[in-house]
Design a protein around this motif. Structure first.
Motif, PDB file in Angstrom:
ATOM      1  N   ALA A   9       0.808  -1.224   0.000  1.00 63.47           N
ATOM      2  CA  ALA A   9       0.000   0.000   0.000  1.00 63.47           C
ATOM      3  C   ALA A   9       0.838   1.270   0.000  1.00 63.47           C
ATOM      4  CB  ALA A   9      -0.931  -0.002   1.216  1.00 63.47           C
ATOM      5  N   GLY A  10       2.174   1.119   0.052  1.00 66.78           N
ATOM      6  CA  GLY A  10       3.050   2.279  -0.044  1.00 66.78           C
ATOM      7  C   GLY A  10       3.850   2.602   1.189  1.00 66.78           C
ATOM      8  N   ALA A  11       3.766   1.808   2.242  1.00 64.53           N
ATOM      9  CA  ALA A  11       4.503   2.082   3.476  1.00 64.53           C
ATOM     10  C   ALA A  11       5.994   1.842   3.281  1.00 64.53           C
ATOM     11  CB  ALA A  11       3.977   1.217   4.615  1.00 64.53           C
ATOM     12  N   HIS A  12       6.795   2.576   4.061  1.00 65.78           N
ATOM     13  CA  HIS A  12       8.248   2.450   4.010  1.00 65.78           C
ATOM     14  C   HIS A  12       8.809   2.847   5.364  1.00 65.78           C
ATOM     15  CE1 HIS A  12      12.437   3.695   3.137  1.00 65.78           C
ATOM     16  NE2 HIS A  12      12.394   2.755   2.211  1.00 65.78           N
ATOM     17  N   TYR A  13       9.901   2.173   5.762  1.00 65.83           N
ATOM     18  CA  TYR A  13      10.499   2.480   7.066  1.00 65.83           C
ATOM     19  C   TYR A  13      12.013   2.329   6.960  1.00 65.83           C
ATOM     20  CZ  TYR A  13      11.311   2.378  12.143  1.00 65.83           C
ATOM     21  OH  TYR A  13      11.749   2.655  13.420  1.00 65.83           O
ATOM     22  N   ASP A  14      12.739   3.328   7.445  1.00 65.46           N
ATOM     23  CA  ASP A  14      14.199   3.272   7.496  1.00 65.46           C
ATOM     24  C   ASP A  14      14.642   4.135   8.669  1.00 65.46           C
ATOM     25  OD1 ASP A  14      16.903   3.119   7.164  1.00 65.46           O
ATOM     26  OD2 ASP A  14      16.977   4.074   5.196  1.00 65.46           O
ATOM     27  N   ALA A  15      14.943   3.496   9.802  1.00 52.62           N
ATOM     28  CA  ALA A  15      15.286   4.263  10.999  1.00 52.62           C
ATOM     29  C   ALA A  15      16.129   3.415  11.934  1.00 52.62           C
ATOM     30  CB  ALA A  15      14.026   4.745  11.720  1.00 52.62           C
ATOM     31  N   THR A  16      16.834   4.113  12.819  1.00 53.95           N
ATOM     32  CA  THR A  16      17.664   3.460  13.827  1.00 53.95           C
ATOM     33  C   THR A  16      16.811   3.093  15.037  1.00 53.95           C
ATOM     34  OG1 THR A  16      19.643   4.637  13.120  1.00 53.95           O
ATOM     35  CG2 THR A  16      19.635   3.757  15.369  1.00 53.95           C
ATOM     36  N   VAL A  17      16.972   1.879  15.507  1.00 49.46           N
ATOM     37  CA  VAL A  17      16.264   1.424  16.699  1.00 49.46           C
ATOM     38  C   VAL A  17      17.128   1.612  17.946  1.00 49.46           C
ATOM     39  CG1 VAL A  17      15.226  -0.582  17.842  1.00 49.46           C
ATOM     40  CG2 VAL A  17      14.905  -0.241  15.377  1.00 49.46           C
ATOM     41  N   TYR A  18      18.445   1.402  17.773  1.00 49.94           N
ATOM     42  CA  TYR A  18      19.346   1.467  18.924  1.00 49.94           C
ATOM     43  C   TYR A  18      20.743   1.795  18.418  1.00 49.94           C
ATOM     44  CZ  TYR A  18      22.292  -0.264  22.756  1.00 49.94           C
ATOM     45  OH  TYR A  18      23.237  -0.378  23.746  1.00 49.94           O
ATOM     46  N   THR A  19      21.414   2.709  19.088  1.00 48.57           N
ATOM     47  CA  THR A  19      22.808   3.036  18.761  1.00 48.57           C
ATOM     48  C   THR A  19      23.715   2.284  19.716  1.00 48.57           C
ATOM     49  OG1 THR A  19      22.235   5.233  17.934  1.00 48.57           O
ATOM     50  CG2 THR A  19      24.525   4.865  18.570  1.00 48.57           C
ATOM     51  N   TRP A  20      24.497   1.396  19.169  1.00 51.96           N
ATOM     52  CA  TRP A  20      25.363   0.544  19.979  1.00 51.96           C
ATOM     53  C   TRP A  20      26.603   1.310  20.434  1.00 51.96           C
ATOM     54  CZ3 TRP A  20      29.802  -2.678  17.994  1.00 51.96           C
ATOM     55  CH2 TRP A  20      30.321  -3.492  19.006  1.00 51.96           C
ATOM     56  N   ALA A  21      27.215   2.084  19.519  1.00 53.16           N
ATOM     57  CA  ALA A  21      28.430   2.821  19.866  1.00 53.16           C
ATOM     58  C   ALA A  21      28.635   3.936  18.849  1.00 53.16           C
ATOM     59  CB  ALA A  21      29.642   1.890  19.884  1.00 53.16           C
ATOM     60  N   SER A  22      29.396   4.949  19.266  1.00 52.98           N
ATOM     61  CA  SER A  22      29.774   6.051  18.378  1.00 52.98           C
ATOM     62  C   SER A  22      31.266   6.295  18.529  1.00 52.98           C
ATOM     63  CB  SER A  22      29.004   7.328  18.736  1.00 52.98           C
ATOM     64  OG  SER A  22      27.623   7.157  18.534  1.00 52.98           O
ATOM     65  N   VAL A  23      31.945   6.394  17.387  1.00 51.97           N
ATOM     66  CA  VAL A  23      33.378   6.690  17.373  1.00 51.97           C
ATOM     67  C   VAL A  23      33.573   7.880  16.439  1.00 51.97           C
ATOM     68  CG1 VAL A  23      35.689   5.837  16.920  1.00 51.97           C
ATOM     69  CG2 VAL A  23      33.930   4.265  17.755  1.00 51.97           C
ATOM     70  N   GLY A  24      33.686   9.071  17.007  1.00 48.21           N
ATOM     71  CA  GLY A  24      33.749  10.268  16.184  1.00 48.21           C
ATOM     72  C   GLY A  24      32.436  10.435  15.436  1.00 48.21           C
ATOM     73  N   LYS A  25      32.536  10.542  14.117  1.00 50.01           N
ATOM     74  CA  LYS A  25      31.342  10.661  13.288  1.00 50.01           C
ATOM     75  C   LYS A  25      30.755   9.304  12.910  1.00 50.01           C
ATOM     76  CE  LYS A  25      32.734  15.063  11.192  1.00 50.01           C
ATOM     77  NZ  LYS A  25      33.004  15.771   9.911  1.00 50.01           N
ATOM     78  N   LEU A  26      31.483   8.247  13.193  1.00 48.40           N
ATOM     79  CA  LEU A  26      31.025   6.905  12.823  1.00 48.40           C
ATOM     80  C   LEU A  26      30.089   6.349  13.897  1.00 48.40           C
ATOM     81  CD1 LEU A  26      31.202   4.486  10.899  1.00 48.40           C
ATOM     82  CD2 LEU A  26      33.196   3.694  12.196  1.00 48.40           C
ATOM     83  N   ARG A  27      28.918   5.891  13.460  1.00 44.61           N
ATOM     84  CA  ARG A  27      27.929   5.336  14.377  1.00 44.61           C
ATOM     85  C   ARG A  27      27.696   3.865  14.051  1.00 44.61           C
ATOM     86  NH1 ARG A  27      23.864   8.676  16.551  1.00 44.61           N
ATOM     87  NH2 ARG A  27      22.298   7.232  15.748  1.00 44.61           N
ATOM     88  N   PHE A  28      27.599   3.066  15.095  1.00 44.14           N
ATOM     89  CA  PHE A  28      27.279   1.650  14.959  1.00 44.14           C
ATOM     90  C   PHE A  28      25.849   1.453  15.469  1.00 44.14           C
ATOM     91  CE2 PHE A  28      31.862   1.944  15.548  1.00 44.14           C
ATOM     92  CZ  PHE A  28      32.324   1.232  14.451  1.00 44.14           C
ATOM     93  N   ASP A  29      24.923   1.298  14.525  1.00 38.08           N
ATOM     94  CA  ASP A  29      23.503   1.295  14.857  1.00 38.08           C
ATOM     95  C   ASP A  29      22.869  -0.066  14.624  1.00 38.08           C
ATOM     96  OD1 ASP A  29      23.539   4.035  15.453  1.00 38.08           O
ATOM     97  OD2 ASP A  29      23.239   4.556  13.335  1.00 38.08           O
ATOM     98  N   ILE A  30      21.775  -0.273  15.333  1.00 37.09           N
ATOM     99  CA  ILE A  30      20.843  -1.354  15.033  1.00 37.09           C
ATOM    100  C   ILE A  30      19.586  -0.681  14.490  1.00 37.09           C
ATOM    101  CG2 ILE A  30      19.523  -3.298  15.932  1.00 37.09           C
ATOM    102  CD1 ILE A  30      22.549  -3.672  16.022  1.00 37.09           C
ATOM    103  N   GLY A  31      19.230  -0.995  13.256  1.00 35.05           N
ATOM    104  CA  GLY A  31      18.089  -0.332  12.637  1.00 35.05           C
ATOM    105  C   GLY A  31      17.418  -1.217  11.613  1.00 35.05           C
ATOM    106  N   PHE A  32      16.239  -0.813  11.181  1.00 32.32           N
ATOM    107  CA  PHE A  32      15.452  -1.597  10.237  1.00 32.32           C
ATOM    108  C   PHE A  32      15.215  -0.802   8.960  1.00 32.32           C
ATOM    109  CE2 PHE A  32      13.382  -3.673  14.157  1.00 32.32           C
ATOM    110  CZ  PHE A  32      14.373  -4.641  14.198  1.00 32.32           C
ATOM    111  N   LEU A  33      15.306  -1.506   7.837  1.00 33.97           N
ATOM    112  CA  LEU A  33      14.913  -0.974   6.537  1.00 33.97           C
ATOM    113  C   LEU A  33      13.806  -1.872   6.005  1.00 33.97           C
ATOM    114  CD1 LEU A  33      15.138   0.734   3.983  1.00 33.97           C
ATOM    115  CD2 LEU A  33      17.038  -0.723   3.249  1.00 33.97           C
ATOM    116  N   ILE A  34      12.611  -1.338   5.942  1.00 31.90           N
ATOM    117  CA  ILE A  34      11.455  -2.123   5.492  1.00 31.90           C
ATOM    118  C   ILE A  34      10.960  -1.535   4.174  1.00 31.90           C
ATOM    119  CG2 ILE A  34       9.190  -3.016   6.079  1.00 31.90           C
ATOM    120  CD1 ILE A  34      11.422  -3.941   7.942  1.00 31.90           C
TER     121      ILE A  34
END
Length: 689
Positions: A60-85
């Protein structure tokens, strides 16, 4: 109004099987068999229902792309847990959870007498969780987590009967071969990270055009080509492509439900999914696409040849899986990514059906799985027979069955390609139709038709799969136990007929057979209905998908057009050849084997690739390890340790001479020591004052 996707609902999809795995694994004894199977099946069933709801919303047109949890950050680099639906993810989670649910239900009957019942349910639920995390990821960190998690759990599942040496060898082989592919995979991720500075899919894809023309530092290799080839090496390991395919046939040592789960819709399709997800990158490198296409073509044709000479019912289907994965890979190589995913879906249904059908035959045959000991089973196992026939017809691409629409689309896409190597690929996929039809109906005819062979041929001890070892699984299993099993089965075959499996086993077969018929009609319109627009990228100079869209005028015209197409008649040729050789003139097979003994030996030894690996890699490891042991361990490390020990021993020997045990000697030593100390004091005063 476009529907929205709830993060809580999305999180529940992977966590429901995880909860089932934890409860069945840690509380299995307290819950009992019924409790463990209930929580595991309920978790996967909930995930399946939620996945279908997500698919409906995505359509029907739904879309999802977001971070659920940020595991760690090193400077500008982020290690995320997220979903792309999106369309690709929604399709995959429905296939994974549905096939997994069928396997869970089937397991209730198949593993009923196994002492590791609760542990098995915990493993397959955990495997489902790992696969869902892989396909739902929106970044490379989570992708790699799911990638390694399915490898780890497959190690546990293939070696489920851990007292059996062949099962232990098989799970170690699968684990090590996949580590080879995973090394290339993580190198590819590292190259992308160095180029983009991020692990998020969307950011990598959007910036790819800026760095695609750059080279790997210190070389003249295009960075995009190197990254894509490294990623594909990971897919070669996970999706068992030549030459990293050797682990998959041996993984048949695991219980049959695992064969269906790993080889139908989950682990082996992870590489196909990953390349499709990375289409915005692969479309920038024709070199990488040509490599993907050629590797897939080799796998599709040459693994099919090996399937012709296999006599273990599960290994025939395993080599069929290798061949069909090759078809999917060829489709990826010609930029027909939607077609590859289409075949992944139809293959999940009919291949799960064939594996579970093989397990039903094994149960009915009292755990004998040598097809030479079968024959005429259709009158003893009518439900298994008709469902297995449906799966076989779908596999060879028979019109009106699901496999026809996806496989025929792959062949047409390869024919329309202009990439280097497409002619070889087209020959391979076309010739593979004959080979597939021949080995599939060789299996079908030898199992369900012809003369009954099981009354005079007891199972051979060395031919047993882990399924044959079920009576002795609660303890150590040696050759004597295998022989005892064989004797028991020989008595059973002499006194009893094969029997149909219980309803909990054949109900999943009927459900999968239904989808093996209708999946093509349901899915095909979406293939050219712009369902994957914005999800899968295809360059304008790769015309395969555009040509398919031009020639597609509906499911019914495509079905009718098959009569004039080459693939249908190639399949008919393969079926007729199998009928003549194994039913009409059964002595011909033995004569052909004798006449072409050299070719048969090569195929029977699987092109000696396993032997080559044993000589080159295992032999090399032993040689290098032996030299390292002699030089590094014996001469350097032992030399240092022994040298220090000898020095301490010499010093202790000197001190030992002073320990005489005579009081006058100790008094004299004290006097000498005092005299020396006073002399040193006097000399010091004279020299410095």
């Amino acid at each position: 109004m476009t529907p929205s996707l709830s993060p809580g609902l999305l999180l529940a999809i992977p966590l429901a099987p995880l909860a089932g795995a934890i409860l069945a694994g840690f509380l299995g004894k307290s819950l009992g068999r019924v409790g463990a199977q209930t929580v595991a099946i309920a978790g996967v069933a909930l995930a399946c229902v939620l996945s279908v709801m997500v698919l409906v919303d995505v359509i029907a047109g739904a879309h999802y792309d977001a971070t659920v949890y940020t595991w760690a950050s090193v400077g500008k680099l982020r290690f995320d847990i997220g979903f792309l639906i999106d369309a690709l993810t929604a399709t995959m989670i429905v296939v994974v959870t549905f096939v997994s649910l069928m396997v869970h239900i089937y397991t209730v009957g198949y593993m009923a007498d196994d002492p590791g019942y609760q542990r098995f349910f915990a493993y397959i639920s955990l495997f489902t969780f790992a696969m869902l995390m892989l396909v739902m990821a929106n970044n490379f960190l989570q992708l790699f987590f799911g990638w390694e998690a399915v490898g780890l759990v497959s190690y546990l599942l293939i070696g489920f009967w851990y007292t059996k040496p062949t099962a232990i060898y098989a799970n170690l082989k699968a684990f090590l071969v996949n580590r080879v592919g995973d090394f290339g995979f993580i190198l590819g991720i590292g190259l992308l990270l160095s180029a983009c500075g991020t692990l998020h899919y969307a950011d990598v894809f959007s910036s790819a055009g800026d760095w695609a023309a750059s080279t790997v530092p210190g070389t003249h290799w295009p960075l995009i080509t190197a990254a894509c080839i490294c990623l594909f090496i990971g897919a070669m390991g996970k999706s068992a492509q030549f030459p990293l395919h050797v682990w998959l046939p041996d993984s048949m040592e695991g219980p049959t439900p695992i064969s269906a789960l790993i080889h139908a819709a989950t682990m082996v399709t992870a590489g196909i999914f990953m390349v499709a997800r990375m289409s915005p990158l692969f479309e920038l490198s024709d070199t990488a696409l040509s490599l993907v296409m050629i590797i897939g073509a080799i796998t599709a044709l040459f693994m099919g040849f090996v399937g012709i000479v296999q006599n273990d019912i599960k290994r025939v289907i395993a080599y069929s899986t290798l061949s069909q994965l090759g078809y999917m890979t060829v489709a990826l190589g010609v930029s027909a990514y939607p077609v590859a995913i289409f075949h992944l879906m139809t293959h999940a249904f009919f291949k799960a059906l064939l594996f579970l059908g093989a397990g039903s035959v094994i149960l009915g045959m009292h755990h004998d799985q040598d097809i030479r000991h079968m024959g005429g089973l259709r009158k003893y196992m009518p439900v298994t027979w008709i469902t297995f026939l449906i799966g076989s017809l779908a596999l060879i691409g028979t019109p009106l069955f699901s496999g026809f629409y996806s496989k025929d689309s792959i062949i047409d896409a390869v024919k329309a390609s202009t990439l280097p190597g497409h002619l070889f690929a087209y020959f391979s996929v076309a010739a593979g139709v004959v080979v597939t039809a021949f080995y599939t109906f060789r299996l079908y005819f030898m199992v369900f038709h012809g003369r009954e062979h099981f009354r005079n041929h007891p199972p051979e001890p060395h031919g047993h799969d882990a399924d044959a070892q079920a009576p002795a699984r609660d303890g150590g299993h040696d050759h004597a136990a295998s022989h005892a099993d064989s004797e028991a089965h020989a008595t059973l075959h002499a006194q009893q007929n094969p029997h149909e499996s219980p309803w909990v086993v054949w109900v999943p077969l009927v459900v999968l057979a239904f989808f093996s018929i209708i999946a093509g009609y349901v899915i095909q319109p979406f293939l050219f209905g712009r369902f994957f627009d914005g999800v899968i990228a295809v360059a304008e100079d790769h015309p395969a998908m555009a040509r398919l869209e031009e020639e597609f005028h509906g499911v019914l015209p495509m079905t009718l057009h098959a009569v004039t197409g080459l693939p249908l008649w190639l399949a008919v040729l393969g079926v007729v050849a199998a009928w003549y050789v194994y039913l009409r003139n059964p002595t011909l097979a033995a004569r052909l084997r004798m006449r072409f003994s050299v070719l048969y030996t090569i195929l029977d030894h699987k092109y000696y690739i396993d032997r080559l690996y044993e000589i080159v890699f295992m032999g090399g490891a032993r040689l290098i390890g032996g030299e390292l042991w002699k030089v590094g361990d014996e001469e350097i490390i032992d030399g240092m340790v022994n040298g220090s020990a000898q020095s301490i021993g010499w010093f202790a020997g000197v001190l030992r001479r002073l320990q005489t045990g005579v009081l006058s000697d100790y008094a004299m030593t004290m006097i000498i020591g005092v005299a020396a100390l006073m002399s040193w004091f006097v000399v010091r005063q004279l020299l410095f004052h």
